[in-house]
Enzyme design. Structure first.
Site, PDB file in Angstrom:
ATOM      1  N   ASN A  40       0.848  -1.194   0.000  1.00 15.18           N
ATOM      2  CA  ASN A  40       0.000   0.000   0.000  1.00 15.18           C
ATOM      3  C   ASN A  40       0.883   1.242   0.000  1.00 15.18           C
ATOM      4  OD1 ASN A  40       0.473   0.942   2.850  1.00 15.18           O
ATOM      5  ND2 ASN A  40      -0.307  -1.122   3.253  1.00 15.18           N
ATOM      6  N   ASP A  46      -5.010  -5.993   4.935  1.00 11.20           N
ATOM      7  CA  ASP A  46      -6.174  -6.700   5.480  1.00 11.20           C
ATOM      8  C   ASP A  46      -6.286  -8.100   4.889  1.00 11.20           C
ATOM      9  OD1 ASP A  46      -7.326  -4.813   7.285  1.00 11.20           O
ATOM     10  OD2 ASP A  46      -7.813  -3.578   5.545  1.00 11.20           O
ATOM     11  N   LYS A  75       8.849 -17.361  -9.372  1.00 14.16           N
ATOM     12  CA  LYS A  75       8.175 -16.232 -10.016  1.00 14.16           C
ATOM     13  C   LYS A  75       7.047 -16.748 -10.933  1.00 14.16           C
ATOM     14  CE  LYS A  75       8.999 -12.347 -13.056  1.00 14.16           C
ATOM     15  NZ  LYS A  75       9.916 -11.719 -14.006  1.00 14.16           N
ATOM     16  N   PHE A  82      -5.257   4.015  14.221  1.00 16.30           N
ATOM     17  CA  PHE A  82      -5.485   5.009  13.174  1.00 16.30           C
ATOM     18  C   PHE A  82      -6.615   4.489  12.295  1.00 16.30           C
ATOM     19  CE2 PHE A  82      -2.412   8.533  12.388  1.00 16.30           C
ATOM     20  CZ  PHE A  82      -1.714   8.433  13.577  1.00 16.30           C
ATOM     21  N   LYS A 139     -15.063   1.999  13.710  1.00 15.65           N
ATOM     22  CA  LYS A 139     -13.790   1.309  14.012  1.00 15.65           C
ATOM     23  C   LYS A 139     -13.464   1.397  15.497  1.00 15.65           C
ATOM     24  CE  LYS A 139     -11.391   0.958   9.841  1.00 15.65           C
ATOM     25  NZ  LYS A 139     -10.715   1.587   8.759  1.00 15.65           N
ATOM     26  N   LYS A 183     -13.147  -2.110  17.410  1.00 18.29           N
ATOM     27  CA  LYS A 183     -11.813  -2.548  17.804  1.00 18.29           C
ATOM     28  C   LYS A 183     -11.565  -2.360  19.298  1.00 18.29           C
ATOM     29  CE  LYS A 183     -10.009  -2.297  13.209  1.00 18.29           C
ATOM     30  NZ  LYS A 183      -8.927  -2.943  12.470  1.00 18.29           N
TER      31      LYS A 183
HETATM   32  O1  PMT Z   1       2.744   6.276   6.346  1.00 20.53           O
HETATM   33  P1  PMT Z   1       2.304   7.623   5.783  1.00 20.53           P
HETATM   34  O2  PMT Z   1       2.622   7.768   4.289  1.00 20.53           O
HETATM   35  O3  PMT Z   1       2.831   8.767   6.601  1.00 20.53           O
HETATM   36  O4  PMT Z   1       0.710   7.695   5.851  1.00 20.53           O
HETATM   37  C1  PMT Z   1       0.102   7.732   7.106  1.00 20.53           C
HETATM   38  C2  PMT Z   1      -1.145   6.851   7.137  1.00 20.53           C
HETATM   39  C3  PMT Z   1      -2.194   7.430   6.206  1.00 20.53           C
HETATM   40  C4  PMT Z   1      -0.799   5.421   6.712  1.00 20.53           C
HETATM   41  C5  PMT Z   1      -1.632   6.830   8.626  1.00 20.53           C
HETATM   42  O5  PMT Z   1      -1.918   8.144   9.004  1.00 20.53           O
HETATM   43  C6  PMT Z   1      -2.832   5.928   8.795  1.00 20.53           C
HETATM   44  O6  PMT Z   1      -3.970   6.294   8.571  1.00 20.53           O
HETATM   45  N1  PMT Z   1      -2.590   4.653   9.200  1.00 20.53           N
HETATM   46  C7  PMT Z   1      -3.596   3.607   9.315  1.00 20.53           C
HETATM   47  C8  PMT Z   1      -3.854   3.032   7.957  1.00 20.53           C
HETATM   48  C9  PMT Z   1      -4.805   1.867   8.020  1.00 20.53           C
HETATM   49  O7  PMT Z   1      -4.406   0.762   7.785  1.00 20.53           O
HETATM   50  O8  PMT Z   1      -5.998   2.156   8.420  1.00 20.53           O
HETATM   51  P2  PMT Z   1      -7.199   1.060   8.530  1.00 20.53           P
HETATM   52  O9  PMT Z   1      -8.392   1.909   8.653  1.00 20.53           O
HETATM   53  O10 PMT Z   1      -7.121   0.101   7.406  1.00 20.53           O
HETATM   54  O11 PMT Z   1      -6.874   0.284   9.867  1.00 20.53           O
HETATM   55  C10 PMT Z   1      -7.366   0.720  11.131  1.00 20.53           C
HETATM   56  C11 PMT Z   1      -6.378   0.410  12.237  1.00 20.53           C
HETATM   57  O12 PMT Z   1      -6.255  -1.012  12.361  1.00 20.53           O
HETATM   58  C12 PMT Z   1      -4.985   0.961  12.008  1.00 20.53           C
HETATM   59  O13 PMT Z   1      -4.478   1.395  13.253  1.00 20.53           O
HETATM   60  C13 PMT Z   1      -4.189  -0.250  11.519  1.00 20.53           C
HETATM   61  O14 PMT Z   1      -2.819  -0.180  11.914  1.00 20.53           O
HETATM   62  C14 PMT Z   1      -4.898  -1.398  12.265  1.00 20.53           C
HETATM   63  N2  PMT Z   1      -4.884  -2.698  11.548  1.00 20.53           N
HETATM   64  C15 PMT Z   1      -5.376  -2.817  10.292  1.00 20.53           C
HETATM   65  C16 PMT Z   1      -5.381  -4.068   9.687  1.00 20.53           C
HETATM   66  C17 PMT Z   1      -4.868  -5.181  10.400  1.00 20.53           C
HETATM   67  N3  PMT Z   1      -4.826  -6.387   9.835  1.00 20.53           N
HETATM   68  N4  PMT Z   1      -4.414  -5.016  11.639  1.00 20.53           N
HETATM   69  C18 PMT Z   1      -4.418  -3.812  12.233  1.00 20.53           C
HETATM   70  O15 PMT Z   1      -3.987  -3.674  13.379  1.00 20.53           O
END
Ligand code: PMT
Length: 421
Positions: free
Chosen positions: A213, A282, A292, A326, A340, A344
């Site tokens: 990503n 995810d 490959k 986040f 969320k 969570k």
């Molecule tokens: O890295 P940069 O270029 O500076 O950009 C910053 C950012 C946009 C990546 C950052 O600010 C941000 O938003 N990070 C979270 C991105 C994300 O994966 O969001 P989500 O809405 O998909 O996930 C929600 C939360 O669950 C996040 O805290 C993520 O770390 C966590 N997660 C998600 C999937 C997973 N399998 N396990 C997790 O713990």
């Protein structure tokens, strides 16, 4: 506290002497570095006499080629100062700073210092208003440099307009305010052991391809630097990035969501605060090809969900550990963010709208909403480094609200991260 005044080559260079005096009146230990051009306007001796310190004018000054300390003087100065203020800053100096050109003592010092940097530009009005200068100013501001804009009035070149060095007292006040902010903040996280995830995970498809990503890691690294500078012990669990880890942080590099999960759970028992800024996959390919995959018409990738690290962190944390997630959203951010937060079980969610141009993924800037069960605090667009401090302010306020500090204090001492592996 030690402040370095950087002087570049403009007619306003003489005013730097007044600035040195104004800073000394605030009981600051002032040192001066001058560019070569600045020395055409004012003699280094003026500043040496005022400060009682040798004026740094060249990377090769007094070069003793058998003395390694002499070669590292810019690093020693960079590490030991509490603020760098450049007044006057010429158009040429701003351009070199914006583009990372380190070809004299001052520009090298600027790149090497972790201290806050303030610049007070002074130049002819057309040079100041030129798109190149304005673009350089925007770059520096985005990187957290504090710009003290020039004032309007009669200029040395005979023209009237914007370009006159900001009032010396104004510059001195800005330096003092910056130092106070830094000092007040310095130790407010001294009781915290912080676990931060950053960057985008990579899920291998075959030995050469992966699902990834756009996360650059900048947001997570900015949080790590801010927490570390506020006295916290920090472990950064980092998916691949191009970034240099902040000095003093322990780093665990990981590649996949599963590796990130394992690293988070390993270090969770020591953490008093977990911040999950990483963009975690995810889904991952159910099978990773050993060789490959050859190009032979359409293929179908079967994906399976990865573990939800944030939810697992919430379930497995020790009492007193705060967990902040986040959320990167592209539509109806508030609604999805609240969803969320509830699903969570985190104490807070930092919600960013990644559909907005110029912020979010990869950018040096971001804006967010700090969401808790009872509040939605708007954090407007700013540099990621500044936003990191605002997020930490809200986290500490949340800890106070929840009155968790006493619980943390009652727990057995948690082991601090000590290495970078
Ligand atoms: O890295 P940069 O270029 O500076 O950009 C910053 C950012 C946009 C990546 C950052 O600010 C941000 O938003 N990070 C979270 C991105 C994300 O994966 O969001 P989500 O809405 O998909 O996930 C929600 C939360 O669950 C996040 O805290 C993520 O770390 C966590 N997660 C998600 C999937 C997973 N399998 N396990 C997790 O713990």
């Amino acid at each position: 506290m030690k402040v370095i005044v950087g002087v570049s080559g403009g007619i306003a260079a003489y005013k730097a002497a007044e600035l040195v005096r104004a800073l000394q009146q605030q009981a600051l230990d002032v040192h001066v570095t001058m560019t070569e051009a600045a020395q055409q306007f004012v003699q280094p001796l003026t500043f040496a006499a005022l400060t009682g310190h040798r004026v740094l004018t060249s990377l090769w000054q007094d070069a003793d080629h058998s003395n390694p300390d002499a070669a590292m003087e810019h690093i020693a100065e960079a590490q030991s100062c509490d603020a760098l203020v450049i007044a006057p800053a010429t158009a040429d100096l701003l351009a070199r700073m914006a583009h990372g050109i380190a070809n004299d003592f001052l520009t090298t010092l600027y790149l090497a210092t972790p201290a806050p940097v303030l610049v007070a530009p002074a130049m002819n009005v057309q040079m100041w208003e030129h798109p190149a200068t304005q673009a350089n100013i925007a770059i520096l501001a985005a990187r957290g440099v504090q710009i003290l804009p020039p004032e309007s009035g009669a200029l040395a070149c005979g023209m009237v307009g914007s370009g006159r060095l900001a009032d010396v007292e104004t510059i001195a006040r800005a330096v003092v305010a910056t130092l106070h902010r830094r000092q007040n903040r310095k130790q407010d996280m001294a009781q915290e052991t912080v676990l931060i995830t950053a960057g985008g995970t990579r899920e291998p498809i075959d030995p050469v391809r992966y699902l990834g990503n756009r996360s650059s890691g900048k947001m997570g690294y900015a949080l790590a630097e801010a927490a570390q500078q506020r006295g916290a012990r920090v472990r950064l669990i980092s998916a691949p990035t191009q970034l240099q880890a902040p000095a003093g942080c322990a780093v665990t590099p990981v590649l996949t969501a599963e590796q990130m999960r394992a690293a988070v759970l390993e270090h969770l028992p020591q953490a008093t605060l977990v911040i999950k800024a990483a963009a975690v996959a995810d889904f991952r390919p159910r099978i990773t090809a050993g060789q490959k995959i050859k190009r032979s018409g359409p293929i179908t990738l079967e994906l399976e969900p990865t573990g939800d690290i944030l939810s697992e962190t919430v379930q497995r944390r020790l009492p007193g550990t705060l967990v902040v997630g986040f959320a990167a959203e592209t539509n109806d951010p508030l609604e999805h963010g609240r969803g969320k937060l509830a699903r969570k079980g985190a104490d807070a969610i930092v919600l960013n709208d990644v559909s907005r141009a110029g912020i979010g993924f990869e950018s040096d800037r971001n804006a967010a909403t700090f969401l808790t069960e009872s509040r939605a605090i708007d954090l407007p667009e700013m540099s990621k480094r500044a936003l990191a401090d605002r997020i930490l302010d809200e986290v500490l306020a949340l800890r106070r609200d929840k009155n968790l500090l006493s619980e943390v204090g009652a727990m057995p001492t948690r082991r601090a991260p000590t290495d970078r592996g």
